[in-house]
Write an enzyme that holds these catalytic residues in place. Structure first.
Site, PDB file in Angstrom:
ATOM      1  N   ASN A 153       0.766  -1.452  -0.054  1.00 21.24           N
ATOM      2  CA  ASN A 153       0.023   0.202  -0.088  1.00 21.24           C
ATOM      3  C   ASN A 153       0.730   1.181  -0.108  1.00 21.24           C
ATOM      4  OD1 ASN A 153       0.728  -0.577   2.711  1.00 21.24           O
ATOM      5  ND2 ASN A 153      -1.012  -0.003   3.501  1.00 21.24           N
ATOM      6  N   LYS A 176      12.928  -6.219   0.892  1.00 26.30           N
ATOM      7  CA  LYS A 176      12.258  -6.660  -0.205  1.00 26.30           C
ATOM      8  C   LYS A 176      10.876  -6.352  -0.298  1.00 26.30           C
ATOM      9  CE  LYS A 176       9.275 -10.215   0.027  1.00 26.30           C
ATOM     10  NZ  LYS A 176       8.347  -9.800  -0.688  1.00 26.30           N
ATOM     11  N   GLU A 179       5.670  -8.062  -3.889  1.00 30.11           N
ATOM     12  CA  GLU A 179       5.590  -8.434  -5.253  1.00 30.11           C
ATOM     13  C   GLU A 179       4.536  -7.673  -6.204  1.00 30.11           C
ATOM     14  OE1 GLU A 179       4.912 -10.161  -2.493  1.00 30.11           O
ATOM     15  OE2 GLU A 179       3.278 -11.533  -2.822  1.00 30.11           O
ATOM     16  N   SER A 229       0.420  -8.601   6.706  1.00 34.50           N
ATOM     17  CA  SER A 229      -0.836  -8.835   7.471  1.00 34.50           C
ATOM     18  C   SER A 229      -0.658  -9.835   8.772  1.00 34.50           C
ATOM     19  CB  SER A 229      -1.722  -9.911   6.506  1.00 34.50           C
ATOM     20  OG  SER A 229      -0.939 -11.066   6.046  1.00 34.50           O
ATOM     21  N   LEU A 244      15.893 -16.325  17.154  1.00 33.56           N
ATOM     22  CA  LEU A 244      16.109 -15.225  18.268  1.00 33.56           C
ATOM     23  C   LEU A 244      16.698 -14.008  17.661  1.00 33.56           C
ATOM     24  CD1 LEU A 244      17.767 -16.995  21.462  1.00 33.56           C
ATOM     25  CD2 LEU A 244      15.492 -16.349  21.001  1.00 33.56           C
ATOM     26  N   GLU A 250       4.683  -4.552  11.814  1.00 34.30           N
ATOM     27  CA  GLU A 250       3.633  -3.435  11.642  1.00 34.30           C
ATOM     28  C   GLU A 250       2.557  -4.505  10.714  1.00 34.30           C
ATOM     29  OE1 GLU A 250       3.528  -0.639  12.524  1.00 34.30           O
ATOM     30  OE2 GLU A 250       5.269  -0.052  13.071  1.00 34.30           O
ATOM     31  N   CYS A 284      -3.284   0.254   6.721  1.00 31.65           N
ATOM     32  CA  CYS A 284      -3.491  -0.726   7.827  1.00 31.65           C
ATOM     33  C   CYS A 284      -4.271   0.135   9.171  1.00 31.65           C
ATOM     34  CB  CYS A 284      -2.007  -0.951   8.101  1.00 31.65           C
ATOM     35  SG  CYS A 284      -1.054   0.504   8.619  1.00 31.65           S
ATOM     36  N   GLU A 461       7.749   2.124  14.601  1.00 26.30           N
ATOM     37  CA  GLU A 461       8.379   2.939  13.465  1.00 26.30           C
ATOM     38  C   GLU A 461       8.464   4.654  13.883  1.00 26.30           C
ATOM     39  OE1 GLU A 461       6.820   0.943   9.873  1.00 26.30           O
ATOM     40  OE2 GLU A 461       8.902   0.044   9.567  1.00 26.30           O
TER      41      GLU A 461
HETATM   42  P1  NAD Z   1       1.483  -9.754   3.041  1.00 21.99           P
HETATM   43  O1  NAD Z   1       1.092 -10.282   4.455  1.00 21.99           O
HETATM   44  O2  NAD Z   1       0.449 -10.493   2.197  1.00 21.99           O
HETATM   45  O3  NAD Z   1       2.424  -9.541   2.622  1.00 21.99           O
HETATM   46  C1  NAD Z   1       3.499  -8.626   3.178  1.00 21.99           C
HETATM   47  C2  NAD Z   1       4.779  -8.908   2.707  1.00 21.99           C
HETATM   48  O4  NAD Z   1       5.187 -10.269   3.289  1.00 21.99           O
HETATM   49  C3  NAD Z   1       5.244  -9.056   1.143  1.00 21.99           C
HETATM   50  O5  NAD Z   1       6.241  -8.510   0.855  1.00 21.99           O
HETATM   51  C4  NAD Z   1       5.094 -10.574   1.086  1.00 21.99           C
HETATM   52  O6  NAD Z   1       6.001 -11.044   0.001  1.00 21.99           O
HETATM   53  C5  NAD Z   1       5.974 -10.875   2.486  1.00 21.99           C
HETATM   54  N1  NAD Z   1       5.655 -12.559   2.873  1.00 21.99           N
HETATM   55  C6  NAD Z   1       4.485 -13.218   2.667  1.00 21.99           C
HETATM   56  N2  NAD Z   1       4.725 -14.543   3.492  1.00 21.99           N
HETATM   57  C7  NAD Z   1       6.051 -14.325   3.770  1.00 21.99           C
HETATM   58  C8  NAD Z   1       6.509 -15.266   4.816  1.00 21.99           C
HETATM   59  N3  NAD Z   1       6.320 -16.529   5.102  1.00 21.99           N
HETATM   60  N4  NAD Z   1       7.997 -14.911   5.018  1.00 21.99           N
HETATM   61  C9  NAD Z   1       8.625 -13.531   4.643  1.00 21.99           C
HETATM   62  N5  NAD Z   1       7.728 -12.767   3.920  1.00 21.99           N
HETATM   63  C10 NAD Z   1       6.300 -13.126   3.366  1.00 21.99           C
HETATM   64  O7  NAD Z   1       0.347  -8.413   3.112  1.00 21.99           O
HETATM   65  P2  NAD Z   1       0.171  -7.372   1.968  1.00 21.99           P
HETATM   66  O8  NAD Z   1      -1.232  -7.973   1.549  1.00 21.99           O
HETATM   67  O9  NAD Z   1       0.934  -7.050   0.980  1.00 21.99           O
HETATM   68  O10 NAD Z   1      -0.392  -6.077   2.779  1.00 21.99           O
HETATM   69  C11 NAD Z   1      -1.641  -5.756   3.374  1.00 21.99           C
HETATM   70  C12 NAD Z   1      -1.602  -5.956   4.996  1.00 21.99           C
HETATM   71  O11 NAD Z   1      -0.294  -5.310   5.352  1.00 21.99           O
HETATM   72  C13 NAD Z   1      -2.423  -5.694   5.717  1.00 21.99           C
HETATM   73  O12 NAD Z   1      -2.923  -6.636   6.628  1.00 21.99           O
HETATM   74  C14 NAD Z   1      -2.259  -4.134   6.427  1.00 21.99           C
HETATM   75  O13 NAD Z   1      -3.219  -3.912   7.294  1.00 21.99           O
HETATM   76  C15 NAD Z   1      -0.889  -4.409   6.530  1.00 21.99           C
HETATM   77  N6  NAD Z   1      -0.097  -3.274   6.720  1.00 21.99           N
HETATM   78  C16 NAD Z   1       0.456  -3.040   7.984  1.00 21.99           C
HETATM   79  C17 NAD Z   1       0.953  -1.568   8.166  1.00 21.99           C
HETATM   80  C18 NAD Z   1       1.407  -1.067   9.501  1.00 21.99           C
HETATM   81  O14 NAD Z   1       2.232  -0.167   9.493  1.00 21.99           O
HETATM   82  N7  NAD Z   1       0.868  -2.006  10.671  1.00 21.99           N
HETATM   83  C19 NAD Z   1       1.332  -0.808   7.137  1.00 21.99           C
HETATM   84  C20 NAD Z   1       0.689  -1.290   5.805  1.00 21.99           C
HETATM   85  C21 NAD Z   1       0.080  -2.336   5.620  1.00 21.99           C
END
Ligand code: NAD
Length: 487
Positions: A153, A176, A179, A229, A244, A250, A284, A461
């Site tokens: 986002n 990273k 995608e 997420s 560890l 986030e 988020c 952050e």
């Molecule tokens: P996602 O969890 O699907 O992916 C986030 C990132 O994690 C991507 O780069 C993905 O490739 C990577 N990823 C996925 N599985 C992984 C694994 N097993 N190991 C390591 N990396 C992995 O999230 P999204 O759909 O891209 O983003 C939306 C989510 O992000 C929503 O839930 C939103 O609330 C949250 N978000 C949180 C904040 C915050 O600051 N709290 C900010 C923006 C978005």
């Protein structure tokens, strides 16, 4: 291929390709146009990025914090000079309207580089601890190689929010991006080199959920900061715990925004709209459960409906457009299925709920949607939708609304609209969230800590708080006399 980068990855100061990696396309969500073709990182690319970061970090840790800060401040200036170009790239990457990206995305990345660049000279000091004749001192030391993993986002903002504190603390970063939005972080890496950052300190590699674990599990990685997420957070935290490693999480939310009967209703509606429709609802911290006092419900809903129906949906590159598409077809379908569930479970659809008809069917658009009469147990009130869907719930009393607002596994953010100052403070004090607002919503300047509690994550952050998450304290006890041993 109008946004094709020179190569998929940026390692050791230059673009790098490895065509053995799984090919993937970057798609402009407004039209479905393929704007770049890239390759996910192979294990060899991951190794190269981490090895380069590890090598560069050793020298960087020796640089003075103020020297590190100067480079970040230069990067902030370059980002601001290129605001338009970066905003257009962000719009192509995400589909967010140019009206937003020209003020929010590179701008917030520049703020982060400027803030951390500015505090570097003072924020990394240690302590002197007098102990009678003896004394001790503490030093703030870097963690080493840090990994940043981003959501789709806010790709440029996330790349900067993780990079800036990591770098001023003397770490190297391997980032990273999601995608879905692979492009913005590459530009940030390029700009850092142009600003004078030594090669290898900020590397970007592409990939998806199968690439992430290669980074998280790597023995040379000291810390992982994820924006994503809750389910991904659980997996990443679990993998990091096996080694560890330090982690910052986030994660998602289902945040409450409470409108009392004494609130300035126009401001409350404005806050609720910003907290549900900005970035097409893909934020988020959004206040997606809008609790409105029964005494003002009718007025709130009628003015909200009129203002929502006036939102301009359209081509994100048009300066007038206020609402763009969501990130991709899968997300669009997911949101539509939540809207169907909302209707089926008995919520009242006030406005929206469909695909708009004034835009390309190849784009992933959804009308800004408002549900009223939502109850706490409905699916749309419990799960994060991550789209332009606002749920309005009614309430009567202060204790009741606080209890209901807290009855969620999430705890990212919360907001209260009231003219009663003591009520505002009393209510936020009892709300379980990491970042809260009184009489506004979703403002996150870099000066304030941002992050969640409960399942929304841990760590913070921005602000000086981020320094604690990218450095650790080394304590040195200094004896001034002879050792007094009993044997
Ligand atoms: P996602 O969890 O699907 O992916 C986030 C990132 O994690 C991507 O780069 C993905 O490739 C990577 N990823 C996925 N599985 C992984 C694994 N097993 N190991 C390591 N990396 C992995 O999230 P999204 O759909 O891209 O983003 C939306 C989510 O992000 C929503 O839930 C939103 O609330 C949250 N978000 C949180 C904040 C915050 O600051 N709290 C900010 C923006 C978005």
């Amino acid at each position: 291929m109008r946004a094709q980068p020179k190569a998929s990855h940026f390692i050791d100061g230059e673009y790098v390709e490895d065509t053995a990696g799984t090919p993937f396309e970057s798609v402009y969500p407004a039209t479905g146009e393929v704007i770049a073709r890239l390759h996910a990182a192979t294990p060899a690319i991951v190794e190269k990025a981490i090895a380069s970061a590890k090598r560069a970090q050793v020298e960087w840790a020796k640089a003075s914090p103020s020297a590190r800060g100067r480079i970040l401040k230069r990067a902030a200036d370059i980002i601001r000079e290129r605001n338009r170009e970066l905003a257009e790239l962000e719009t192509l990457d995400t589909g967010k309207p140019i009206q937003e990206t020209t003020v929010a995305d590179p701008a917030s990345g520049a703020d982060s580089f400027e803030f951390f660049g500015g505090i570097a000279a003072a924020a990394l000091n240690g302590e002197h601890i007098p102990l009678g004749g003896d004394w001790a001192y503490t030093k703030r030391v870097p963690l080493g190689v840090c990994v940043g993993i981003g959501a789709w986002n806010y790709p440029q903002q996330i790349a900067c929010w993780k990079g800036a504190p990591a770098l001023i603390c003397g770490n190297a970063m391997v980032f990273k991006p999601s995608e879905n939005t692979p492009l913005g972080a590459l530009k940030i890496a390029e700009i850092l080199i142009e600003a004078g950052l030594p090669k290898g300190l900020y590397n970007v590699i592409q990939g998806d959920r199968s690439t992430g674990p290669l980074l998280v599990n790597h023995p040379d990685v000291a810390k992982v900061s994820l924006t994503g997420s809750v389910p991904t957070g659980r997996k990443v935290a679990e993998a990091a715990a096996g080694h560890l490693k330090h982690v910052t999480m986030e994660l998602g939310g289902k945040s409450p925004l409470i409108v009392f009967d004494d609130a300035d209703i126009d401001s409350a509606i404005g806050g609720a709209m910003l907290g549900n429709f900005y970035s097409t609802g893909q934020v988020c911290s959004n206040g997606t459960r809008v609790f409105v006092h029964k005494a003002v419900k009718k007025e709130f809903l009628s003015r909200l409906k009129a203002r929502t129906e006036a939102i301009l949906i359209g081509d994100p590159m048009d300066e007038a457009t206020q609402l763009g598409p969501v990130i991709n077809r899968a997300q669009q379908e997911k949101i539509l299925s939540y809207i169907a569930k909302g209707k089926a479970e008995g919520a009242t659809l006030v406005t929206g709920g469909a695909i708009p008809n004034n835009v390309s069917a190849d784009g992933c658009y959804i009308q800004p949607t408002v549900f009223a009469d939502v109850t706490d147990t409905m699916t749309i009130a419990r799960e994060e939708i991550f789209g332009p869907v606002m749920c309005v719930l009614d309430f009567d009393g202060e204790d009741e609304v606080i209890e209901r607002a807290n009855a969620t596994e999430f705890g990212l953010s919360a907001g209260v609209f009231t003219r009663d100052l003591s009520r505002g403070h009393r209510v936020v004090d009892r709300l379980e969230a990491g970042t809260l607002w009184i009489n506004t919503y979703n403002l996150c300047p870099v000066e304030i800590p941002f992050g969640g509690v409960k399942q929304s994550g841990f760590g913070r952050e921005n602000s000086t708080a981020a320094i604690n998450h990218y450095s650790e304290i080394k304590t040195v006890y200094v004896a001034m006399g002879k050792v007094d041993a009993p044997y």
